[in-house]
Design an enzyme around this catalytic site. Structure first.
Site, PDB file in Angstrom:
ATOM      1  N   GLU A 187       0.866  -1.189   0.000  1.00  0.00           N
ATOM      2  CA  GLU A 187       0.000   0.000   0.000  1.00  0.00           C
ATOM      3  C   GLU A 187       0.895   1.230   0.000  1.00  0.00           C
ATOM      4  O   GLU A 187       2.130   1.107   0.048  1.00  0.00           O
ATOM      5  CB  GLU A 187      -0.936  -0.011   1.212  1.00  0.00           C
TER       6      GLU A 187
ATOM      7  N   HIS B 167      -8.534   9.412   3.893  1.00  0.00           N
ATOM      8  CA  HIS B 167      -8.169   8.338   2.948  1.00  0.00           C
ATOM      9  C   HIS B 167      -8.418   8.830   1.526  1.00  0.00           C
ATOM     10  O   HIS B 167      -9.479   9.379   1.234  1.00  0.00           O
ATOM     11  CB  HIS B 167      -9.012   7.089   3.249  1.00  0.00           C
TER      12      HIS B 167
ATOM     13  N   ARG C  53      -0.701   8.358   2.435  1.00  0.00           N
ATOM     14  CA  ARG C  53      -2.085   8.797   2.218  1.00  0.00           C
ATOM     15  C   ARG C  53      -2.312  10.295   2.186  1.00  0.00           C
ATOM     16  O   ARG C  53      -3.083  10.796   1.382  1.00  0.00           O
ATOM     17  CB  ARG C  53      -2.947   8.247   3.357  1.00  0.00           C
TER      18      ARG C  53
ATOM     19  N   HIS D 250     -10.832   8.989   7.668  1.00  0.00           N
ATOM     20  CA  HIS D 250     -10.613   7.546   7.819  1.00  0.00           C
ATOM     21  C   HIS D 250     -10.104   7.139   9.201  1.00  0.00           C
ATOM     22  O   HIS D 250     -10.517   6.112   9.734  1.00  0.00           O
ATOM     23  CB  HIS D 250      -9.621   7.098   6.746  1.00  0.00           C
TER      24      HIS D 250
ATOM     25  N   ARG E 292      -0.779   8.079   9.590  1.00  0.00           N
ATOM     26  CA  ARG E 292      -0.523   6.648   9.774  1.00  0.00           C
ATOM     27  C   ARG E 292      -0.127   5.958   8.464  1.00  0.00           C
ATOM     28  O   ARG E 292      -0.741   6.186   7.427  1.00  0.00           O
ATOM     29  CB  ARG E 292      -1.770   5.971  10.352  1.00  0.00           C
TER      30      ARG E 292
HETATM   31  C1  SIN Z   1      -7.257   0.353   3.075  1.00  0.00           C
HETATM   32  O1  SIN Z   1      -7.512  -0.815   2.793  1.00  0.00           O
HETATM   33  O2  SIN Z   1      -6.999   1.207   2.229  1.00  0.00           O
HETATM   34  C2  SIN Z   1      -7.305   0.775   4.511  1.00  0.00           C
HETATM   35  C3  SIN Z   1      -6.253   0.105   5.289  1.00  0.00           C
HETATM   36  C4  SIN Z   1      -5.826   0.987   6.412  1.00  0.00           C
HETATM   37  O3  SIN Z   1      -6.607   1.797   6.910  1.00  0.00           O
HETATM   38  O4  SIN Z   1      -4.659   0.918   6.782  1.00  0.00           O
END
Ligand code: SIN
Length: 419
Positions: free
Chosen positions: A110, A220, A261, A322, A357
């Site tokens: 990610e 997010h 993010r 988020h 985060r």
């Molecule tokens: C996501 O799947 O994008 C969220 C995962 C997270 O909040 O770390």
């Protein structure tokens, strides 16, 4: 009078993990506002980070610090990383089956991660973790579960916490743990359940328990744009980790989709302003048309039910609230500034996340710090038989929510998004 050894408020991963790891001789009450499943952990899609090998240690720590703008507490990050493998082993012990390819764990990626180090259960990691843990929780004779119960205040005497007050009752305890989650519910657009709106943080503030950085709110980047005020449907960052790209209204990429993010969200907001539009686009086709359905079955099914086919069309996306990085200030054992009171998971501020985060560090924080807290109580437990004559306190949950809104509104950056 109801007297418990430990009261836990909240049924997400932090509260549930702590309950399961506490000694079975302790008499525990777990209180939750709705049903057990109505926790944000259950909604988590992407996954849970883990240290893959020793060579990855420094870069995992560095990725977490960089995403957090180096406002993190480094020693807390080191604990998170160093105890990640034993935490994951514990989840596997409780029956969690992380996705595998050819019998080997399928690590995904990610934003902000320099390597693939995220375990997942397809695109419903939180749900499968929670279902395994709830099954175990319900077997435990020493744990009483109280659903649909709103906790409105702490019971406090001479700078010690002795339990909680609900709308209809008082519950006394030698140790009280807040695992009430963040405050997304106060935002107009959030990926969170609407009933999770900072109750724990408000109770802490009203009882002069130290809190830290509660206006560090994570937005997010990729939630589905819909013309409704319902919870925003998250399009997991792991979709971008597997190749999806963000496009503007001219069908052009304008950002690196795998930056942390806050950077991606900011880029989308800037582009929306520039183009004077209410959303931008995400193309999932780069994941591989044949892989979309098998790798992201829940997202695919939801999109199809909404009349959107990600195999043939772009999704309209917009950033939404988020996660709450700040919270009740705690030490490495989740102790707050009020004796007898602990905080764990999103409601707490361990210093792990800094200002932003790193993706998939939240489930890991709940596991690692939930276990540390349980071990601490197991070793240091002291029983108090308390019976405090409480004066009626006319506090209700709406007051807690108003307090949180007022504090958050002081932060110019998030003001415009609050309901
Ligand atoms: C996501 O799947 O994008 C969220 C995962 C997270 O909040 O770390």
């Amino acid at each position: 009078m109801m007297n418990y050894d430990v009261i836990i408020v909240g049924s997400g991963l932090a509260g549930t993990m702590t309950a399961l790891e506490l000694d079975k001789s302790l008499n525990i009450l777990l209180i939750t506002k709705k049903s057990l499943e109505d926790c944000n952990s259950y909604l988590a899609q992407g996954g849970i980070c883990v240290l893959k090998n020793n060579e990855d240690r420094e870069s995992f720590i560095e990725d977490t610090l960089r995403a957090g703008h180096y406002k993190n507490k480094k020693s807390s990050v080191e604990i998170l990383v160093d105890e990640s493998i034993s935490g994951i082993d514990r989840l596997i012990y409780y029956g969690v089956n992380f996705s595998k390819t050819n019998n080997i764990y399928d690590y995904t990626k990610e934003g902000g991660h320099s390597t693939n180090r995220i375990l997942h259960c397809n695109d419903e990691t939180g749900k499968y973790i929670m279902l395994s843990l709830f099954e175990e929780l319900k077997k435990r004779k020493n744990i009483k579960i109280l659903e649909d119960t709103e906790v409105i205040d702490l019971i406090k005497k001479e700078n010690r916490c002795f339990g909680v007050i609900t709308k209809d009752n008082k519950y006394f305890a030698s140790n009280t743990i807040l695992a009430t989650g963040g405050l997304g519910g106060i935002f107009k657009h959030t990926t969170n359940f609407s009933h999770i709106k900072g109750d724990g943080i408000a109770m802490a503030i009203r009882n002069n328990v130290k809190v830290k950085d509660i206006s560090y709110i994570q937005i997010h980047p990729t939630t589905l744009y819909e013309n409704s005020n319902n919870r925003r449907f998250l399009i997991s960052e792991s979709v971008r980790g597997e190749g999806a790209i963000i496009l503007n209204h001219k069908n052009k990429r304008f950002t690196n989709e795998l930056m942390p993010r806050d950077i991606v969200s900011r880029a989308i907001y800037d582009e929306m302003r520039k183009e004077n539009v209410e959303y931008e686009y995400l193309s999932m086709r780069e994941v591989g048309v044949e892989k979309i359905e098998s790798r992201f079955p829940m997202i695919y099914e939801n999109l199809i039910n909404k009349g959107i086919d990600p195999k043939t069309e772009n999704l309209k996306i917009v950033p939404s609230e988020h996660y709450t990085m700040g919270g009740i200030e705690v030490d490495e054992y989740s102790k707050t500034s009020l004796e007898g009171l602990f905080a764990v998971g999103e409601v707490s501020n361990t210093g792990v996340h800094g200002k932003n985060r790193l993706a998939s560090n939240s489930l890991l924080e709940s596991v690692v710090y939930g276990r540390k807290l349980a071990n601490y109580i197991n070793k240091n437990f002291e029983r108090f038989n308390v019976d405090i004559d409480l004066k009626e306190r006319f506090i209700n949950l709406e007051k807690n929510t108003e307090l949180i809104k007022e504090i958050i509104k002081e932060d110019e950056r998030v003001k415009e998004y609050i309901n």
